[in-house]
Scaffold this active site. Structure first.
Site, short mmCIF file in Angstrom:
data_model
loop_
_atom_site.label_atom_id
_atom_site.label_comp_id
_atom_site.label_asym_id
_atom_site.label_seq_id
_atom_site.Cartn_x
_atom_site.Cartn_y
_atom_site.Cartn_z
N CYS A 87 3.03 -4.84 6.77
CA CYS A 87 2.72 -4.64 5.35
C CYS A 87 3.92 -4.05 4.60
O CYS A 87 4.89 -3.60 5.21
CB CYS A 87 1.53 -3.70 5.21
SG CYS A 87 -0.03 -4.40 5.80
N HIS A 118 0.83 -1.21 0.00
CA HIS A 118 0.00 0.00 0.00
C HIS A 118 0.86 1.26 0.00
O HIS A 118 2.09 1.20 0.17
CB HIS A 118 -0.94 0.00 1.21
CG HIS A 118 -0.26 0.03 2.56
ND1 HIS A 118 0.26 1.17 3.10
CD2 HIS A 118 -0.03 -0.96 3.46
CE1 HIS A 118 0.77 0.90 4.29
NE2 HIS A 118 0.62 -0.39 4.53
#
Length: 301
Positions: free
Chosen positions: A206, A190
Site C-alpha cells: 500500500c 492510508h
C-alpha cells in the site's frame, strides 16, 4: 541566511492538516519548489529534519550522502530536497512515482498548483505495482483485516494478529484509508500509527502517508479520482530558453540481493540526444547517474 530562493517562495511549511503547495511553472519548464538548506542542531536526526520539511527519509539521505542519519554533525549544512522535477505523465488527480517515494496531487479545480507528499511504498517481495486506476472507496477511522499472508508473516515472528484490528491507535492504517479500484481492491492509500517508514520501502504494497498528510488529502480527493502509479527514476526538465535539468533517483531493488547495493540507472534516449555534442553536459549527466542524489541538477543553461 542558509535558505536559497531559486524560484519565488511558494513552498509553505507543513503542519497538521496542511499540505505543501507548489505553483506549477508557467515558463514551459517542468520544475517546482525551491532549494532549502538546514543547519544541523545538537540532537537532530535526519528523520527529525525530514519531518520538519515534510520530505522522505531516504530522500534526505540521498541528498546528503555521507551524513550520519542518526547523529549528523551539529553545524553541518544539509540540502533539503524541496525542489523537484515533475514526473513525465499526465498532471491529473493523484500521481505516485515509486522511484522517488513521492505522491503528487493535481487538484481538479485549480490547474495552477500541485501538492507533493513523501510516502512509504511496498517493500521487496511486496512491491507496489504500476497502475492507472481510481479511488473506489474512502473510509475515516477504518478497521483493518490483515490478509492471510500478512498474518502468516507475523505469526512466524511470534506476533499473532487478530482477524480484524479495530479503528484506533493500534490500527496500522491510521485514521484514513482510500481504496484503489485496481485488482481486487487490495491496495490502499492510508495513514499510519508508526513514527517511521515515510519515504521508505516498508509497507505490504500500500501507499503509506504521514498522518497529517493523509488527513489533509482525504477530504480533497473525490471518489473516482484518477490514480497513476509509475516508476521513473530519471526525470527531465527543459525550458524554452534551453536550460536542461535532470533529477536522478536510485532504482528500486528487485530482490533482496539488491537491498543496500548501489544499482545503475540508464538515461532515457531523449536525454542522451539532448547532451550529445556537449562534453560538459554529458559529464554532469553521467556524474549524476552515478551519484543519484535525487536533486535537480543543471546539465546546461
Amino acid at each position: 541566511m542558509y535558505r536559497a530562493l531559486l524560484l519565488s517562495l511558494t513552498c509553505l511549511a507543513s503542519s497538521a492538516a496542511h499540505a505543501i503547495e507548489y505553483k506549477l511553472p508557467t515558463d514551459g519548464s517542468n520544475i517546482v519548489g525551491t532549494t532549502e538548506y538546514y543547519e544541523v542542531k545538537q540532537g537532530d536526526s535526519l528523520a527529525d529534519i525530514a519531518n520538519k520539511y515534510n520530505v522522505g527519509f531516504l530522500g534526505m539521505m540521498a541528498a546528503n550522502k555521507g551524513v550520519d542519519p542518526f547523529l549528523p554533525q551539529p553545524g553541518k549544512l544539509l540540502q533539503i530536497p524541496t525542489q523537484v522535477v515533475l514526473p513525465d505523465v499526465a498532471h491529473k488527480g493523484i500521481v505516485v512515482n515509486l522511484a522517488e517515494l513521492r505522491l503528487y496531487y493535481f487538484p481538479k479545480n485549480d490547474a495552477s498548483i500541485v501538492y507533493v507528499f513523501p510516502i512509504g511504498i511496498g517493500r521487496v517481495g511486496r512491491e507496489t505495482p504500476n497502475m492507472t486506476t481510481s479511488i473506489s472507496e474512502k473510509v475515516k477511522n477504518p478497521t483493518w483485516t490483515p490478509p492471510a499472508s500478512i498474518r502468516k508473516e507475523h505469526a512466524a515472528k511470534g506476533d499473532i494478529l487478530p482477524a480484524v484490528v479495530p479503528a484506533g491507535p493500534d490500527n496500522p492504517l491510521g485514521d484514513y484509508k482510500m481504496r484503489l479500484a485496481y485488482g481486487h481492491g487490495e491496495y490502499l492509500i492510508h495513514g499510519t500509527n508508526k513514527d517511521f517508514g515515510i519515504g521508505m520501502r516498508v509497507s505490504g504494497g500500500c501507499i503509506r502517508m504521514n498522518p497529517w498528510d493523509v488527513e489533509w488529502l482525504f477530504p480533497h480527493v473525490a471518489l473516482g479520482t484518477q490514480v497513476q502509479i509509475i516508476n521513473q527514476p530519471v526525470k527531465i526538465s527543459q525550458d524554452p530558453d534551453g536550460e536542461l535539468i535532470v533529477e536522478v533517483h536510485s532504482p528500486l531493488s528487485k530482490d533482496e540481493s539488491q537491498i543496500g547495493v548501489k544499482k545503475s540507472v540508464d538515461a532515457p534516449e531523449v536525454l542522451l540526444k539532448d547532451v550529445e555534442g556537449d562534453t560538459k553536459a554529458k559529464q554532469r549527466l553521467y556524474s549524476e547517474l552515478d551519484k543519484q542524489s535525487g536533486l535537480p541538477i543543471i546539465l546546461k543553461s
